[in-house]
Motif scaffolding. Structure first.
Motif, PDB file in Angstrom:
ATOM      1  N   PRO A  64      30.552  32.998  75.308  1.00 20.06           N
ATOM      2  CA  PRO A  64      29.417  33.217  74.394  1.00 20.06           C
ATOM      3  C   PRO A  64      29.573  34.419  73.479  1.00 20.06           C
ATOM      4  O   PRO A  64      29.159  34.367  72.319  1.00 20.06           O
ATOM      5  CB  PRO A  64      28.235  33.399  75.360  1.00 20.06           C
ATOM      6  N   HIS A  87      27.369  34.711  67.055  1.00 18.85           N
ATOM      7  CA  HIS A  87      27.118  36.032  67.632  1.00 18.85           C
ATOM      8  C   HIS A  87      27.847  37.112  66.835  1.00 18.85           C
ATOM      9  O   HIS A  87      27.286  38.186  66.568  1.00 18.85           O
ATOM     10  CB  HIS A  87      27.564  36.054  69.088  1.00 18.85           C
ATOM     11  N   THR A  90      15.031  29.809  69.744  1.00 19.10           N
ATOM     12  CA  THR A  90      14.755  31.166  69.291  1.00 19.10           C
ATOM     13  C   THR A  90      13.369  31.264  68.664  1.00 19.10           C
ATOM     14  O   THR A  90      12.761  30.259  68.282  1.00 19.10           O
ATOM     15  CB  THR A  90      15.790  31.619  68.250  1.00 19.10           C
ATOM     16  N   ARG A 148      18.757  37.608  73.532  1.00 17.71           N
ATOM     17  CA  ARG A 148      19.804  37.049  72.685  1.00 17.71           C
ATOM     18  C   ARG A 148      19.338  37.086  71.240  1.00 17.71           C
ATOM     19  O   ARG A 148      18.139  36.944  70.977  1.00 17.71           O
ATOM     20  CB  ARG A 148      20.117  35.613  73.095  1.00 17.71           C
ATOM     21  N   ARG A 194      20.291  36.007  66.970  1.00 19.00           N
ATOM     22  CA  ARG A 194      21.042  35.249  65.974  1.00 19.00           C
ATOM     23  C   ARG A 194      20.433  35.493  64.591  1.00 19.00           C
ATOM     24  O   ARG A 194      19.279  35.893  64.468  1.00 19.00           O
ATOM     25  CB  ARG A 194      20.987  33.748  66.267  1.00 19.00           C
ATOM     26  N   VAL A 247      18.127  28.920  66.670  1.00 16.53           N
ATOM     27  CA  VAL A 247      18.600  27.919  67.621  1.00 16.53           C
ATOM     28  C   VAL A 247      17.408  27.031  67.933  1.00 16.53           C
ATOM     29  O   VAL A 247      16.357  27.515  68.386  1.00 16.53           O
ATOM     30  CB  VAL A 247      19.146  28.569  68.906  1.00 16.53           C
ATOM     31  N   TRP A 273      24.037  27.443  73.165  1.00 18.71           N
ATOM     32  CA  TRP A 273      24.276  28.884  73.204  1.00 18.71           C
ATOM     33  C   TRP A 273      25.737  29.214  73.464  1.00 18.71           C
ATOM     34  O   TRP A 273      26.059  30.333  73.860  1.00 18.71           O
ATOM     35  CB  TRP A 273      23.373  29.543  74.237  1.00 18.71           C
ATOM     36  N   GLU A 332      27.736  28.308  75.804  1.00 22.59           N
ATOM     37  CA  GLU A 332      27.976  28.585  77.218  1.00 22.59           C
ATOM     38  C   GLU A 332      28.573  27.354  77.889  1.00 22.59           C
ATOM     39  O   GLU A 332      28.271  26.218  77.515  1.00 22.59           O
ATOM     40  CB  GLU A 332      26.663  28.947  77.926  1.00 22.59           C
TER      41      GLU A 332
END
Length: 544
Positions: free
Chosen positions: A23, A29, A365, A404, A406, A410, A446, A448
């Motif tokens: 991630p 990111h 998000t 988190r 961005r 998201v 994400w 992951e």
């Protein structure tokens, strides 16, 4: 390419990693981190991304899926992994990603320019000429406003780990097979653990590492501790080599490690006085305090260094989109804990509103501007005071790794889900993995890895095409039970009564769909049902 490089490539062909995503290296990111520190990195929708040491492509296939107009190139030497990745990419239907087999040392500027260059898990594990080539390619092929990510093992933390590696190499190196070598190496560490003098430094090192050596993944242990190359370095040494190639330090991918305040007020004051405003000096000092073993460093072209600002600008925080999932602290002291990072969050009225909003939206998000509006709707403070309060909360969450962030939202479907849908690429990859010969992990929005799926989840995931509701999915699971492919237990006993099996099927299907939603696997296009009402009937799409 020298003989040592060829030998290293062969070890990865003989014992390949399962290729997955990391991630902290996701271009989304990297772009957000650059923005935090004052730099605008290229937009993502048509970005060019280069992955050096890509294995089967597991760290860039997710990005290529999310951004079909982007261009992705992966390069690695082990032919077995490259071929496996190519087959998977063709089968799952991605046309914007290319994997090239070859040595990084043979690359040059003719490869083209890339907005994001990723090199995870390679730099410390290759010979000197390849390490030099990584930085050369990062300089020659990085676009003017691009960001490069390179991970590597670091001192001082690896000083102690080198004792473990040297001992393992002493007994395990040069064996007929990697399996035999690891068995002998583990035996060596068991021996040293059992015979180290009480109170000695060796006893401390063995105590710190014995569980990892005994129970760690064989692939990781072979490539980390028994590989021909593993060359840690100090942070400042790495930056000196990068500077020689015209690259400057931007940040760490995990930015919480950059802030002295995370060490408490007293230690922070000492650190800040000692570093005299030099970020690199500060972080090298903190590496000693933390006995750091690993870094994920972001680099940019030298000409952009003067634009970097390590004091976060509140006006830039406003543009972010945040996500987090929080639960009350176990001791119920009024604080919350972020589920993924484990970081504690002190609460107050405004913070509670932020946490509630993020929990309600997870895994999607929430725009910082929306958080400001939410707090303002229940606050008696002036608008300027509300914004200032929320931005302080956002700042605290970001620098403590408790949220988190961005630049792009998201998006996830609202719940409850009536017709769950997983992106087609992910469904096809799940089907490929059933055959067992695809060294790629599944992934979520994400970036992951989905490491473990239960039997029901494995059966369901390829079926979540948006054309089946919970009842239809339950019928398919029911057929699997009837065909003796799946079984359900309760309290350790196999369920045999039809009504018990039916109840177990419904419970497991609903729970699995809920789990897919919570881990950001479902597509935003998944159709929802009003709360408390049955799923709508679908006539426009057929299950396939």
């Amino acid at each position: 390419m020298n003989a040592q490089t060829e030998r290293i490539a062969k070890t990865y062909d003989d014992l390949p990693y399962i290729s997955g995503c990391f991630p902290q290296s996701a271009p989304e990111h990297l772009r957000a981190v650059a923005y935090l520190f004052g730099l605008d990195a290229p937009p993502l929708h048509q970005a060019r991304v280069l992955d050096l040491g890509c294995a089967a492509g597991g760290n860039v296939i997710p990005f290529a899926t999310r951004y079909p107009q982007a261009t992705v190139v992966g390069v690695d030497l082990p032919a077995v992994q490259i071929e496996a990745g190519r087959r998977a990419i063709e089968t799952i239907g991605l046309s914007n990603i290319t994997l090239r087999q070859g040595s990084i040392a043979d690359l040059d500027a003719s490869l083209g320019q890339f907005d994001y260059i990723i090199c995870h898990g390679v730099y410390s594990w290759v010979p000197d000429d390849v390490r030099e080539a990584i930085l050369r390619v990062a300089s020659e092929c990085l676009s003017p406003e691009g960001v490069a990510y390179i991970s590597y093992n670091t001192y001082p933390g690896w000083k102690a780990k080198e004792v473990v590696r040297d001992a393992m190499m002493l007994r395990g190196g040069g064996r007929a097979s990697q399996e035999e070598g690891l068995a002998y190496a583990r035996g060596m560490i068991d021996f040293l653990h059992d015979t180290a003098q009480p109170g000695s430094l060796l006893e401390k090192i063995m105590d710190d590492n014995i569980q990892m050596v005994r129970h760690g993944d064989a692939c990781y242990l072979n490539h980390e501790y028994l590989e021909l190359c593993n060359s840690p370095c100090y942070f400042r040494e790495f930056l000196a080599k990068a500077a020689h190639r015209g690259l400057s330090y931007l940040a760490e991918a995990e930015i919480a490690s950059m802030f002295a305040g995370n060490h408490g007020r007293h230690t922070a004051e000492l650190l800040l006085n000692e570093c005299a405003g030099e970020q690199v000096v500060l972080e090298q000092l903190m590496d000693f305090i933390n006995n750091r073993t690993f870094r994920e460093t972001l680099l940019v072209h030298d000409k952009r260094a003067d634009q970097i600002r390590y004091r976060l600008d509140p006006s830039r925080l406003v543009s972010l989109h945040l996500a987090g999932r929080y639960v009350p602290q176990p001791d119920n002291d009024g604080r919350w804990q972020e589920v993924h990072s484990g970081r504690a969050v002190a609460t107050g009225p405004d913070t509670q509103q932020v946490i509630d909003a993020l929990n309600e939206a997870w895994p999607a998000t929430v725009a910082v501007e929306a958080l400001v509006r939410r707090v303002a709707s229940v606050s008696r403070q002036a608008a300027e005071e509300v914004e200032s309060s929320v931005l302080k909360i956002v700042y605290s969450l970001i620098i403590s790794n408790a949220v988190r962030f961005r630049l792009e939202p998201v998006i996830a479907p609202p719940r409850p889900i009536a017709y769950p849908e997983v992106p087609a690429v992910l469904r096809r990859l799940a089907e490929l993995r059933v055959s067992g010969d695809v060294p790629l992990t599944l992934f979520n929005a994400w970036h992951e890895c989905l490491v473990t799926l239960g039997p029901v989840e494995q059966k369901l995931l390829p079926l979540l095409d948006g054309g089946r509701d919970i009842n239809a999915l339950g019928e398919i699971i029911g057929r699997s039970v009837a065909n003796d492919e799946l079984h359900f237990q309760r309290d350790g006993k196999l369920l045999v009564q039809p009504e018990d099996i039916a109840a177990a099927i419904e419970e497991n299907v609903r729970r699995s769909v809920q789990w897919f939603a919570e881990i950001a696997t479902l597509a935003a296009s998944s159709e929802t049902a009003p709360a408390g009402k049955p799923a709508p009937k679908r006539r426009d799409r057929k299950a396939q």
